[in-house]
Scaffold this motif. Sequence first.
Motif, PDB file in Angstrom:
ATOM      1  N   GLY A  26       0.831  -1.192   0.000  1.00 28.34           N
ATOM      2  CA  GLY A  26       0.000   0.000   0.000  1.00 28.34           C
ATOM      3  C   GLY A  26       0.865   1.241   0.000  1.00 28.34           C
ATOM      4  N   LEU A  27       0.571   2.179  -0.882  1.00 27.95           N
ATOM      5  CA  LEU A  27       1.332   3.419  -0.986  1.00 27.95           C
ATOM      6  C   LEU A  27       0.444   4.592  -0.597  1.00 27.95           C
ATOM      7  CD1 LEU A  27       3.162   2.821  -4.378  1.00 27.95           C
ATOM      8  CD2 LEU A  27       4.092   2.535  -2.095  1.00 27.95           C
ATOM      9  N   LYS A  37       4.843   6.937  -1.343  1.00 30.87           N
ATOM     10  CA  LYS A  37       5.808   6.301  -0.443  1.00 30.87           C
ATOM     11  C   LYS A  37       5.083   5.272   0.397  1.00 30.87           C
ATOM     12  CE  LYS A  37       5.626   9.127   3.721  1.00 30.87           C
ATOM     13  NZ  LYS A  37       5.727   8.147   4.758  1.00 30.87           N
ATOM     14  N   MET A  38       5.840   4.348   0.984  1.00 31.03           N
ATOM     15  CA  MET A  38       5.245   3.353   1.866  1.00 31.03           C
ATOM     16  C   MET A  38       4.958   4.002   3.225  1.00 31.03           C
ATOM     17  SD  MET A  38       7.250  -0.153   0.987  1.00 31.03           S
ATOM     18  CE  MET A  38       6.130  -1.119   1.977  1.00 31.03           C
ATOM     19  N   PRO A  39       3.859   3.621   3.877  1.00 30.38           N
ATOM     20  CA  PRO A  39       3.526   4.238   5.157  1.00 30.38           C
ATOM     21  C   PRO A  39       4.536   3.889   6.247  1.00 30.38           C
ATOM     22  CG  PRO A  39       1.969   2.504   4.624  1.00 30.38           C
ATOM     23  CD  PRO A  39       2.854   2.668   3.435  1.00 30.38           C
ATOM     24  N   HIS A  40       4.720   4.796   7.184  1.00 35.26           N
ATOM     25  CA  HIS A  40       5.616   4.647   8.345  1.00 35.26           C
ATOM     26  C   HIS A  40       7.070   4.531   7.916  1.00 35.26           C
ATOM     27  CE1 HIS A  40       2.005   4.157  10.718  1.00 35.26           C
ATOM     28  NE2 HIS A  40       1.639   3.180   9.935  1.00 35.26           N
ATOM     29  N   ARG A  41       7.448   5.167   6.812  1.00 33.32           N
ATOM     30  CA  ARG A  41       8.832   5.164   6.351  1.00 33.32           C
ATOM     31  C   ARG A  41       9.210   6.555   5.890  1.00 33.32           C
ATOM     32  NH1 ARG A  41       6.863   0.382   5.899  1.00 33.32           N
ATOM     33  NH2 ARG A  41       8.101  -1.501   6.098  1.00 33.32           N
ATOM     34  N   CYS A  46      12.122  13.398  -0.548  1.00 33.57           N
ATOM     35  CA  CYS A  46      12.411  14.635   0.184  1.00 33.57           C
ATOM     36  C   CYS A  46      13.093  14.403   1.531  1.00 33.57           C
ATOM     37  CB  CYS A  46      11.118  15.425   0.392  1.00 33.57           C
ATOM     38  SG  CYS A  46       9.881  14.595   1.403  1.00 33.57           S
ATOM     39  N   GLY A  47      13.061  13.183   2.065  1.00 36.17           N
ATOM     40  CA  GLY A  47      13.736  12.878   3.317  1.00 36.17           C
ATOM     41  C   GLY A  47      12.949  13.245   4.560  1.00 36.17           C
ATOM     42  N   TYR A  48      11.660  13.513   4.435  1.00 31.27           N
ATOM     43  CA  TYR A  48      10.850  13.909   5.580  1.00 31.27           C
ATOM     44  C   TYR A  48      10.111  12.710   6.158  1.00 31.27           C
ATOM     45  CZ  TYR A  48      11.343  18.965   5.284  1.00 31.27           C
ATOM     46  OH  TYR A  48      11.833  20.234   5.325  1.00 31.27           O
ATOM     47  N   TYR A  49       9.908  12.760   7.492  1.00 24.61           N
ATOM     48  CA  TYR A  49       9.074  11.776   8.187  1.00 24.61           C
ATOM     49  C   TYR A  49       8.384  12.495   9.328  1.00 24.61           C
ATOM     50  CZ  TYR A  49       7.480   7.728  10.779  1.00 24.61           C
ATOM     51  OH  TYR A  49       6.700   6.810  11.426  1.00 24.61           O
TER      52      TYR A  49
END
Length: 60
Positions: A26-27, A37-41, A46-49
């Motif tokens: 799931g994306l 992007k994959m969730p929780h990663r 952009c390098g953001y979390y």
Amino acid sequence: MAVPKRKMSKARRDKRRANWKLTVPGLIACPQCHEPKMPHRVCSECGYYDGKEVVKVEAE
């Protein structure tokens, strides 16, 4: 001990061994750059979390 009454055919036997299909991951859209992007990663673009910059991403 349980003993089968009849021989099980190859088709019936091999049906049990055919569970090899994979599911699509799931994306979600990144809230910063809106790239998938994959969730929780950490987003690889952009390098953001979680709204914070975690990884410095070099521009190509």
